[in-house]
Design a protein around this motif. Structure first.
Motif, mmCIF file in Angstrom:
data_model
loop_
_atom_site.group_PDB
_atom_site.id
_atom_site.type_symbol
_atom_site.label_atom_id
_atom_site.label_comp_id
_atom_site.label_asym_id
_atom_site.label_seq_id
_atom_site.Cartn_x
_atom_site.Cartn_y
_atom_site.Cartn_z
ATOM 1 N N THR A 86 0.856 -1.167 0.000
ATOM 2 C CA THR A 86 0.000 0.000 0.000
ATOM 3 C C THR A 86 0.902 1.231 0.000
ATOM 4 O O THR A 86 2.111 1.108 0.223
ATOM 5 N N LYS A 87 0.331 2.368 -0.261
ATOM 6 C CA LYS A 87 1.102 3.616 -0.254
ATOM 7 C C LYS A 87 0.470 4.586 0.725
ATOM 8 O O LYS A 87 -0.729 4.523 0.988
ATOM 9 N N ARG A 88 1.310 5.481 1.228
ATOM 10 C CA ARG A 88 0.810 6.501 2.149
ATOM 11 C C ARG A 88 1.561 7.803 1.908
ATOM 12 O O ARG A 88 2.786 7.833 1.957
ATOM 13 N N ARG A 89 0.785 8.860 1.677
ATOM 14 C CA ARG A 89 1.388 10.194 1.578
ATOM 15 C C ARG A 89 1.526 10.743 2.991
ATOM 16 O O ARG A 89 0.585 10.664 3.790
ATOM 17 N N ILE A 90 2.677 11.306 3.300
ATOM 18 C CA ILE A 90 2.902 11.879 4.627
ATOM 19 C C ILE A 90 2.148 13.199 4.714
ATOM 20 O O ILE A 90 2.379 14.125 3.924
ATOM 21 N N GLU A 91 1.239 13.272 5.662
ATOM 22 C CA GLU A 91 0.403 14.463 5.871
ATOM 23 C C GLU A 91 1.042 15.376 6.919
ATOM 24 O O GLU A 91 1.930 14.958 7.668
ATOM 25 N N PHE A 92 0.553 16.602 6.965
ATOM 26 C CA PHE A 92 1.087 17.572 7.934
ATOM 27 C C PHE A 92 0.933 17.063 9.371
ATOM 28 O O PHE A 92 1.812 17.262 10.204
ATOM 29 N N ALA A 93 -0.179 16.396 9.648
ATOM 30 C CA ALA A 93 -0.419 15.870 11.002
ATOM 31 C C ALA A 93 0.552 14.748 11.370
ATOM 32 O O ALA A 93 0.657 14.376 12.543
ATOM 33 N N ASP A 94 1.281 14.210 10.399
ATOM 34 C CA ASP A 94 2.217 13.105 10.661
ATOM 35 C C ASP A 94 3.596 13.583 11.109
ATOM 36 O O ASP A 94 4.398 12.780 11.585
ATOM 37 N N ILE A 103 5.824 10.176 -0.343
ATOM 38 C CA ILE A 103 4.953 9.003 -0.445
ATOM 39 C C ILE A 103 5.778 7.776 -0.086
ATOM 40 O O ILE A 103 6.832 7.534 -0.684
ATOM 41 N N LEU A 104 5.280 7.049 0.908
ATOM 42 C CA LEU A 104 5.964 5.834 1.339
ATOM 43 C C LEU A 104 5.233 4.618 0.787
ATOM 44 O O LEU A 104 4.005 4.566 0.787
ATOM 45 N N ASP A 105 5.998 3.655 0.339
ATOM 46 C CA ASP A 105 5.465 2.360 -0.041
ATOM 47 C C ASP A 105 5.578 1.470 1.195
ATOM 48 O O ASP A 105 6.650 1.385 1.802
ATOM 49 N N ILE A 106 4.474 0.867 1.575
ATOM 50 C CA ILE A 106 4.460 0.015 2.772
ATOM 51 C C ILE A 106 4.187 -1.414 2.328
ATOM 52 O O ILE A 106 3.146 -1.707 1.742
ATOM 53 N N GLN A 107 5.124 -2.274 2.638
ATOM 54 C CA GLN A 107 5.010 -3.692 2.284
ATOM 55 C C GLN A 107 4.627 -4.454 3.546
ATOM 56 O O GLN A 107 5.267 -4.292 4.589
ATOM 57 N N VAL A 108 3.590 -5.256 3.439
ATOM 58 C CA VAL A 108 3.123 -6.064 4.562
ATOM 59 C C VAL A 108 3.459 -7.521 4.267
ATOM 60 O O VAL A 108 3.036 -8.063 3.248
ATOM 61 N N LEU A 109 4.204 -8.128 5.171
ATOM 62 C CA LEU A 109 4.569 -9.535 5.026
ATOM 63 C C LEU A 109 4.062 -10.307 6.235
ATOM 64 O O LEU A 109 4.167 -9.815 7.364
ATOM 65 N N VAL A 110 3.515 -11.478 6.003
ATOM 66 C CA VAL A 110 3.148 -12.346 7.119
ATOM 67 C C VAL A 110 4.410 -13.081 7.518
ATOM 68 O O VAL A 110 4.932 -13.895 6.762
ATOM 69 N N LYS A 111 4.901 -12.751 8.689
ATOM 70 C CA LYS A 111 6.146 -13.370 9.159
ATOM 71 C C LYS A 111 5.869 -14.717 9.815
ATOM 72 O O LYS A 111 6.648 -15.655 9.689
ATOM 73 N N ARG A 112 4.733 -14.759 10.530
ATOM 74 C CA ARG A 112 4.372 -16.011 11.210
ATOM 75 C C ARG A 112 2.854 -16.089 11.320
ATOM 76 O O ARG A 112 2.213 -15.097 11.686
ATOM 77 N N LYS A 113 2.305 -17.244 11.006
ATOM 78 C CA LYS A 113 0.878 -17.496 11.208
ATOM 79 C C LYS A 113 0.760 -18.677 12.141
ATOM 80 O O LYS A 113 1.132 -19.795 11.793
ATOM 81 N N GLY A 114 0.289 -18.413 13.359
ATOM 82 C CA GLY A 114 0.087 -19.479 14.327
ATOM 83 C C GLY A 114 -1.361 -19.928 14.312
ATOM 84 O O GLY A 114 -2.152 -19.513 13.452
#
Length: 143
Positions: free
Chosen positions: A4-12, A72-83
């Motif tokens: 996903t992507k996220r633009r850095i806002e002033f509130a950030d 703009i940050l690209d955020i990569q989500v990885l499942v590291k462990r599924k229990g």
């Protein structure tokens, strides 16, 4: 893997114009929610009349470079462990090809009862079957 992507806002950002460290935890939570929605579920939903939630067990973030307002940050989500009852996600934050930060969040699948609180439960099959966790590496005899 989910992106996903996220633009850095002033509130950030802080007074220096850099993303405040605490905002990365919001970014991780938002990315996790988007990931779960991409699977057709949510961080909070109902199954057979039971309220299901994912309270956090642990969260951490390592900051490698500053991020600034309007980047703009690209955020990569990885499942590291599924229990059986829990998930551990890894988050990689990049600006272009530059790694900005990496974080980790562990959460547990629970029934949420207004009188009895939280009760860990196995991840519902309909969700667990959609989540791919990395295979554990087994050591070879001569390693």
């Amino acid at each position: 893997m989910f992106h996903t992507k996220r633009r850095i806002e002033f509130a950030d950002v802080d007074l220096a114009g850099f993303v405040h460290f605490s905002r990365f935890f919001i970014f991780m939570e938002t990315a996790e929610h988007e990931f779960l929605r991409s699977l057709g579920t949510s961080v909070h939903y109902h199954v057979d009349g039971d309220e299901i939630g994912w309270p956090r067990l642990a969260a951490s973030c390592e900051y490698l470079r500053p991020a600034k307002f309007e980047e703009i940050l690209d955020i990569q989500v990885l499942v590291k462990r599924k229990g059986n009852t829990s998930m551990t996600y890894q988050f990689l934050f990049r600006r272009g090809k530059t790694l900005i930060a990496r974080g980790q969040v562990s959460s547990i699948c629970c029934k949420v009862h207004p009188l009895h609180g939280l009760k860990p439960i196995p991840i519902p099959r309909a969700i667990a079957d959609k989540i791919q966790a990395p295979k554990r590496r087994t050591r070879k005899k001569n390693e």
